[in-house]
Design a protein around this motif. Structure first.
Motif, PDB file in Angstrom:
ATOM      1  N   UNK A  63       3.597   5.987 -13.233  1.00 35.23           N
ATOM      2  CA  UNK A  63       3.988   5.624 -14.609  1.00 35.23           C
ATOM      3  C   UNK A  63       5.445   5.171 -14.759  1.00 35.23           C
ATOM      4  N   UNK A  64       6.424   5.823 -14.113  1.00 27.16           N
ATOM      5  CA  UNK A  64       7.814   5.390 -14.319  1.00 27.16           C
ATOM      6  C   UNK A  64       8.101   3.969 -13.805  1.00 27.16           C
ATOM      7  N   UNK A  65       7.203   3.424 -12.986  1.00 26.57           N
ATOM      8  CA  UNK A  65       7.476   2.110 -12.379  1.00 26.57           C
ATOM      9  C   UNK A  65       6.669   0.992 -13.027  1.00 26.57           C
ATOM     10  N   UNK A  66       5.935   1.316 -14.091  1.00 25.64           N
ATOM     11  CA  UNK A  66       5.130   0.284 -14.762  1.00 25.64           C
ATOM     12  C   UNK A  66       5.989  -0.514 -15.735  1.00 25.64           C
ATOM     13  N   UNK A 112       0.856  -1.183   0.000  1.00 22.21           N
ATOM     14  CA  UNK A 112       0.000   0.000   0.000  1.00 22.21           C
ATOM     15  C   UNK A 112       0.894   1.236   0.000  1.00 22.21           C
ATOM     16  N   UNK A 113       0.587   2.190  -0.878  1.00 22.25           N
ATOM     17  CA  UNK A 113       1.438   3.382  -1.024  1.00 22.25           C
ATOM     18  C   UNK A 113       0.601   4.642  -0.849  1.00 22.25           C
ATOM     19  N   UNK A 114       1.094   5.565  -0.031  1.00 19.01           N
ATOM     20  CA  UNK A 114       0.382   6.833   0.171  1.00 19.01           C
ATOM     21  C   UNK A 114       1.427   7.926   0.390  1.00 19.01           C
ATOM     22  N   UNK A 115       1.046   9.167   0.069  1.00 19.60           N
ATOM     23  CA  UNK A 115       1.953  10.301   0.273  1.00 19.60           C
ATOM     24  C   UNK A 115       1.922  10.784   1.726  1.00 19.60           C
ATOM     25  N   UNK A 150       2.300  -4.720   3.344  1.00 22.62           N
ATOM     26  CA  UNK A 150       3.170  -3.683   3.891  1.00 22.62           C
ATOM     27  C   UNK A 150       2.772  -2.348   3.295  1.00 22.62           C
ATOM     28  N   UNK A 151       3.252  -1.283   3.949  1.00 25.72           N
ATOM     29  CA  UNK A 151       2.870   0.076   3.537  1.00 25.72           C
ATOM     30  C   UNK A 151       4.120   0.939   3.431  1.00 25.72           C
ATOM     31  N   UNK A 152       4.124   1.862   2.469  1.00 26.59           N
ATOM     32  CA  UNK A 152       5.280   2.714   2.245  1.00 26.59           C
ATOM     33  C   UNK A 152       4.848   4.027   1.601  1.00 26.59           C
ATOM     34  N   UNK A 153       5.726   5.040   1.681  1.00 27.04           N
ATOM     35  CA  UNK A 153       5.481   6.280   0.933  1.00 27.04           C
ATOM     36  C   UNK A 153       6.284   6.282  -0.378  1.00 27.04           C
ATOM     37  N   UNK A 154       7.058   5.218  -0.607  1.00 26.21           N
ATOM     38  CA  UNK A 154       7.959   5.177  -1.763  1.00 26.21           C
ATOM     39  C   UNK A 154       7.282   4.536  -2.976  1.00 26.21           C
ATOM     40  N   UNK A 155       6.921   5.356  -3.952  1.00 22.03           N
ATOM     41  CA  UNK A 155       6.211   4.844  -5.135  1.00 22.03           C
ATOM     42  C   UNK A 155       7.038   3.802  -5.890  1.00 22.03           C
ATOM     43  N   UNK A 156       8.378   3.863  -5.765  1.00 23.81           N
ATOM     44  CA  UNK A 156       9.236   2.892  -6.471  1.00 23.81           C
ATOM     45  C   UNK A 156       8.880   1.464  -6.070  1.00 23.81           C
ATOM     46  N   UNK A 157       8.291   1.296  -4.897  1.00 25.23           N
ATOM     47  CA  UNK A 157       7.956  -0.059  -4.424  1.00 25.23           C
ATOM     48  C   UNK A 157       6.770  -0.671  -5.160  1.00 25.23           C
ATOM     49  N   UNK A 158       6.144   0.143  -6.023  1.00 23.34           N
ATOM     50  CA  UNK A 158       5.069  -0.417  -6.867  1.00 23.34           C
ATOM     51  C   UNK A 158       5.662  -1.297  -7.964  1.00 23.34           C
ATOM     52  N   UNK A 159       6.939  -1.070  -8.287  1.00 16.41           N
ATOM     53  CA  UNK A 159       7.578  -1.839  -9.362  1.00 16.41           C
ATOM     54  C   UNK A 159       7.537  -3.323  -9.013  1.00 16.41           C
ATOM     55  N   UNK A 160       7.186  -4.124  -9.993  1.00 19.60           N
ATOM     56  CA  UNK A 160       7.148  -5.576  -9.767  1.00 19.60           C
ATOM     57  C   UNK A 160       5.759  -6.098  -9.474  1.00 19.60           C
TER      58      UNK A 160
END
Ligand SMILES: NC(=O)c1ccc[n+]([C@@H]2O[C@H](COP(=O)([O-])OP(=O)(O)OC[C@H]3O[C@@H](n4cnc5c(N)ncnc54)[C@H](O)[C@@H]3O)[C@@H](O)[C@H]2O)c1
Length: 250
Positions: free
Chosen positions: A107-110, A28-31, A65-75
């Motif tokens: 978009x950069x992590x798709x 889960x990702x949030x700002x 898990x939860x993070x503010x790091x959008x890079x973790x959407x990769x994969x």
């Protein structure tokens, strides 16, 4: 399946925990750092029956898990976007700033073959305007509106009345719909209607459902006013008309 959920507010926090509870590996990702800190500690930010339990269980099992790091959407194979769409100030239009911000960030992590599933409630035309940017990455955009009721959010996410997927035409859309069926496998297996449409229909299904439910409330409020001036009992009136299946009791 590996999933990301962008936006961990009311919809997103429930969706992330519910998807983990049916066996997916979810980030889960949030700002909002405070929200992410609380969720990471297993603290539900609001009360919904069952949310605390599935949140704690998912974190303990290691598949949530939860993070503010959008890079973790990769994969992740499917990326759900459930950020807010409040009403604009001084207008009836929806403010799409957060939706656009979430897509810019994601978009950069798709990767080619990924699915982006929009869940936010948006005006018709939003998906069609976002789709070309998603396609450029080799991913596919679907619109998968959410119908959860507050107070029943976990139940409605795990066991919805129906699932709606707005997809692009052709084979790309068929593949995307079949991936979403896999995501929602327990509901699909029990025969929950899974309705595949184009983008515009999926977006309009959600706003028309909201409009219809609001109309029911406005109607009975108007009847309450008439009951008051005529000396009638609106509770009995609602009970009596509700016996007609076309009107319903809820
Ligand atoms: N709450 C409901 O009952 C419900 C039901 C059905 C549909 N919806 C729809 O779902 C959407 C979300 O509603 P909500 O009630 O969860 O809103 P919310 O305000 O509770 O949560 C939105 C979250 O998105 C986060 N966010 C904003 N920009 C972001 C970004 N760029 N990246 C990551 N996170 C970001 C915010 O920090 C916030 O935590 C809306 O379109 C709403 O209409 C809500």
């Amino acid at each position: 399946m590996k999933l990301s959920v962008i936006g961990c507010g009311y919809l997103g926090a429930v969706h992330a925990a519910a998807m983990a509870s049916i066996g997916h590996e979810v980030v889960g990702i949030d700002v909002d750092q405070r929200k992410i800190d609380a969720l990471s500690k297993g603290e539900a930010p609001f009360f919904e029956p069952g949310l605390q339990e599935i949140l704690t269980a998912g974190i303990a099992a290691g598949n949530l898990r939860f993070t503010t790091d959008m890079a973790e959407a990769a994969g992740a194979k499917v990326h759900f976007v459930g950020v807010g769409t409040p009403q604009q100030k001084d207008s009836y239009a929806a403010d799409l700033t957060y939706v656009n911000g979430a897509f810019d960030g994601l978009l950069p992590y798709l990767a080619p073959g990924d699915i982006v599933a929009g869940k936010s409630t948006v005006p018709v035309g939003t998906a069609a305007s976002l789709a070309p940017r998603v396609s450029e990455t080799g991913a596919t955009l679907v619109w998968n509106p959410e119908f959860l009721r507050e107070g029943y959010a976990v139940q409605d996410t795990v066991d919805p009345d129906r699932l709606v997927a707005g997809v692009p035409a052709g084979e790309e859309g068929e593949i995307a719909a079949s991936v979403l069926r896999e995501v929602y496998h327990p509901s699909v297996a029990k025969g929950t209607p899974f309705i595949v449409t184009d983008y515009a229909t999926a977006e309009l299904v959600k706003v028309s459902a909201n409009a219809f439910l609001a109309t029911k409330i406005s109607f009975i409020n108007a009847m309450a006013e008439i009951a008051e001036v005529t000396g009638a009992d609106v509770t009995q009136l609602a009970d009596a008309i509700g016996h007609d299946a076309r009107i319903g009791r809820r």
